[in-house]
Write a protein that holds these residues in place. Structure first.
Motif, PDB file in Angstrom:
ATOM      1  N   UNK A 269       0.831  -1.205   0.000  1.00 17.73           N
ATOM      2  CA  UNK A 269       0.000   0.000   0.000  1.00 17.73           C
ATOM      3  C   UNK A 269       0.865   1.254   0.000  1.00 17.73           C
ATOM      4  N   UNK A 270       1.905   1.258   0.837  1.00 15.70           N
ATOM      5  CA  UNK A 270       2.789   2.420   0.873  1.00 15.70           C
ATOM      6  C   UNK A 270       3.513   2.602  -0.462  1.00 15.70           C
ATOM      7  N   UNK A 271       3.937   1.505  -1.068  1.00 15.91           N
ATOM      8  CA  UNK A 271       4.565   1.588  -2.399  1.00 15.91           C
ATOM      9  C   UNK A 271       3.583   2.145  -3.418  1.00 15.91           C
ATOM     10  N   UNK A 272       2.340   1.652  -3.391  1.00 16.00           N
ATOM     11  CA  UNK A 272       1.315   2.129  -4.336  1.00 16.00           C
ATOM     12  C   UNK A 272       1.052   3.623  -4.156  1.00 16.00           C
ATOM     13  N   UNK A 273       1.237   4.115  -2.935  1.00 16.98           N
ATOM     14  CA  UNK A 273       1.083   5.543  -2.663  1.00 16.98           C
ATOM     15  C   UNK A 273       2.356   6.320  -2.999  1.00 16.98           C
ATOM     16  N   UNK A 274       3.295   5.658  -3.658  1.00 17.00           N
ATOM     17  CA  UNK A 274       4.536   6.249  -4.182  1.00 17.00           C
ATOM     18  C   UNK A 274       5.548   6.665  -3.115  1.00 17.00           C
ATOM     19  N   UNK A 275       5.441   6.067  -1.944  1.00 14.82           N
ATOM     20  CA  UNK A 275       6.481   6.282  -0.939  1.00 14.82           C
ATOM     21  C   UNK A 275       7.685   5.423  -1.315  1.00 14.82           C
ATOM     22  N   UNK A 276       8.883   5.872  -0.936  1.00 10.73           N
ATOM     23  CA  UNK A 276      10.092   5.104  -1.243  1.00 10.73           C
ATOM     24  C   UNK A 276      10.754   4.538   0.009  1.00 10.73           C
ATOM     25  N   UNK A 277      10.259   4.950   1.181  1.00  9.75           N
ATOM     26  CA  UNK A 277      10.822   4.490   2.442  1.00  9.75           C
ATOM     27  C   UNK A 277       9.706   4.489   3.473  1.00  9.75           C
ATOM     28  N   UNK A 278       9.835   3.635   4.479  1.00  7.43           N
ATOM     29  CA  UNK A 278       8.867   3.621   5.577  1.00  7.43           C
ATOM     30  C   UNK A 278       9.603   3.557   6.904  1.00  7.43           C
ATOM     31  N   UNK A 279       8.996   4.166   7.908  1.00  6.17           N
ATOM     32  CA  UNK A 279       9.527   4.125   9.268  1.00  6.17           C
ATOM     33  C   UNK A 279       8.439   3.611  10.199  1.00  6.17           C
ATOM     34  N   UNK A 280       8.856   3.117  11.351  1.00  5.14           N
ATOM     35  CA  UNK A 280       7.950   2.651  12.392  1.00  5.14           C
ATOM     36  C   UNK A 280       8.625   2.874  13.728  1.00  5.14           C
ATOM     37  N   UNK A 281       7.879   3.391  14.698  1.00  5.36           N
ATOM     38  CA  UNK A 281       8.387   3.552  16.055  1.00  5.36           C
ATOM     39  C   UNK A 281       7.956   2.344  16.878  1.00  5.36           C
ATOM     40  N   UNK A 282       8.909   1.726  17.575  1.00  4.36           N
ATOM     41  CA  UNK A 282       8.618   0.557  18.414  1.00  4.36           C
ATOM     42  C   UNK A 282       9.169   0.806  19.809  1.00  4.36           C
ATOM     43  N   UNK A 283       8.469   0.272  20.794  1.00  7.37           N
ATOM     44  CA  UNK A 283       8.997   0.357  22.159  1.00  7.37           C
ATOM     45  C   UNK A 283      10.338  -0.366  22.194  1.00  7.37           C
ATOM     46  N   UNK A 284      11.289   0.226  22.858  1.00  2.33           N
ATOM     47  CA  UNK A 284      12.626  -0.368  22.899  1.00  2.33           C
ATOM     48  C   UNK A 284      12.618  -1.739  23.560  1.00  2.33           C
ATOM     49  N   UNK A 285      11.610  -2.017  24.364  1.00  2.00           N
ATOM     50  CA  UNK A 285      11.519  -3.312  25.050  1.00  2.00           C
ATOM     51  C   UNK A 285      10.714  -4.348  24.268  1.00  2.00           C
ATOM     52  N   UNK A 286      10.150  -3.977  23.125  1.00  6.74           N
ATOM     53  CA  UNK A 286       9.318  -4.906  22.348  1.00  6.74           C
ATOM     54  C   UNK A 286      10.204  -5.718  21.407  1.00  6.74           C
ATOM     55  N   UNK A 287      10.910  -6.678  21.998  1.00  9.16           N
ATOM     56  CA  UNK A 287      11.831  -7.502  21.219  1.00  9.16           C
ATOM     57  C   UNK A 287      11.117  -8.308  20.136  1.00  9.16           C
ATOM     58  N   UNK A 288       9.886  -8.745  20.415  1.00 10.34           N
ATOM     59  CA  UNK A 288       9.151  -9.550  19.438  1.00 10.34           C
ATOM     60  C   UNK A 288       8.865  -8.742  18.173  1.00 10.34           C
ATOM     61  N   UNK A 289       8.357  -7.516  18.322  1.00 13.48           N
ATOM     62  CA  UNK A 289       8.062  -6.687  17.153  1.00 13.48           C
ATOM     63  C   UNK A 289       9.341  -6.315  16.419  1.00 13.48           C
ATOM     64  N   UNK A 290      10.358  -5.893  17.159  1.00 14.65           N
ATOM     65  CA  UNK A 290      11.610  -5.521  16.497  1.00 14.65           C
ATOM     66  C   UNK A 290      12.226  -6.712  15.776  1.00 14.65           C
ATOM     67  N   UNK A 291      12.170  -7.890  16.379  1.00 17.65           N
ATOM     68  CA  UNK A 291      12.694  -9.092  15.723  1.00 17.65           C
ATOM     69  C   UNK A 291      11.909  -9.447  14.467  1.00 17.65           C
ATOM     70  N   UNK A 292      10.581  -9.355  14.551  1.00 20.46           N
ATOM     71  CA  UNK A 292       9.720  -9.629  13.405  1.00 20.46           C
ATOM     72  C   UNK A 292      10.050  -8.692  12.245  1.00 20.46           C
ATOM     73  N   UNK A 293      10.174  -7.404  12.548  1.00 22.05           N
ATOM     74  CA  UNK A 293      10.465  -6.432  11.496  1.00 22.05           C
ATOM     75  C   UNK A 293      11.876  -6.606  10.933  1.00 22.05           C
ATOM     76  N   UNK A 294      12.840  -6.900  11.791  1.00 27.32           N
ATOM     77  CA  UNK A 294      14.208  -7.125  11.333  1.00 27.32           C
ATOM     78  C   UNK A 294      14.254  -8.316  10.378  1.00 27.32           C
ATOM     79  N   UNK A 295      13.547  -9.380  10.706  1.00 25.67           N
ATOM     80  CA  UNK A 295      13.499 -10.544   9.814  1.00 25.67           C
ATOM     81  C   UNK A 295      12.838 -10.205   8.484  1.00 25.67           C
ATOM     82  N   UNK A 296      11.961  -9.199   8.480  1.00 25.87           N
ATOM     83  CA  UNK A 296      11.278  -8.782   7.258  1.00 25.87           C
ATOM     84  C   UNK A 296      12.079  -7.733   6.480  1.00 25.87           C
ATOM     85  N   UNK A 297      13.295  -7.407   6.935  1.00 23.20           N
ATOM     86  CA  UNK A 297      14.148  -6.489   6.197  1.00 23.20           C
ATOM     87  C   UNK A 297      14.193  -5.070   6.733  1.00 23.20           C
TER      88      UNK A 297
END
Length: 181
Positions: A123-151
């Motif tokens: 969806x973000x690509x279709x909206x012509x964005x070239x980069x995306x950011x996300x803020x995560x709690x520094x203690x949320x290892x599960x979310x950060x790990x999931x996103x890191x595995x996704x690139x």
């Protein structure tokens, strides 16, 4: 012979999804913020939250603000919010923000998060964005790990939020980003 496939999908949220999104969000916050905020400080008014979601889904200020829902059959099991990035060091034309990526804690590990993340990126690509950011709690290892595995990868940005307004409850966040090819 092929085995049956699960009835799962991701789509743009409809106004009729407001109640399910609100219920999922408030219930998930009770898990996500359990160690940070007293339980009685978390909102519990699902009807009020559903009305806020209904209004938000009906009248977006920017056509690039999107809410996606992950479904199993007709049941909302997750949602994501995408929008132009608002950070001062981001370009709101080129940079998107994945403002929230929430999966029902009872439904994690079933592929809903991966499907929802991929749909959000598409969806973000279709909206012509070239980069995306996300803020995560520094203690949320599960979310950060999931996103890191996704690139996704952390960048140098970090912030501290004052959740209760008086400095008692502070949450440190780190920003992750990904480039679209």
């Amino acid at each position: 012979m092929s085995s049956p496939t699960a009835d799962v999908s991701v789509r743009i949220a409809w106004g009729d999804d407001a109640g399910a999104i609100a219920e999922l969000q408030l219930r998930t916050w009770r898990t996500s913020y359990a160690d940070l905020v007293p339980m009685d400080a978390l909102p519990t008014d699902v009807a009020g939250a559903a009305e806020a979601w209904r209004q938000s889904l009906a009248a977006s200020k920017d056509a690039r603000n999107r809410v996606l829902v992950a479904l199993e059959r007709n049941r909302v099991v997750g949602f994501a919010i995408t929008s132009p990035a608002a950070d001062p060091d981001c370009d709101p034309v080129a940079d998107a923000e994945l403002m929230e990526l929430t999966i029902d804690p009872d439904e994690r590990g079933k592929g809903h998060g991966s499907r929802l993340l991929q749909a959000a990126v598409d969806t973000m690509r279709a909206d012509r964005f070239t980069r995306a950011v996300l803020w995560a709690m520094s203690t949320d290892d599960a979310l950060r790990g999931f996103l890191t595995e996704a690139g996704w990868a952390p960048d140098t940005a970090h912030r501290e939020l004052d959740l209760d307004g008086d400095g008692t409850t502070r949450v440190r966040q780190v920003r992750l980003h990904t480039q679209f090819s």
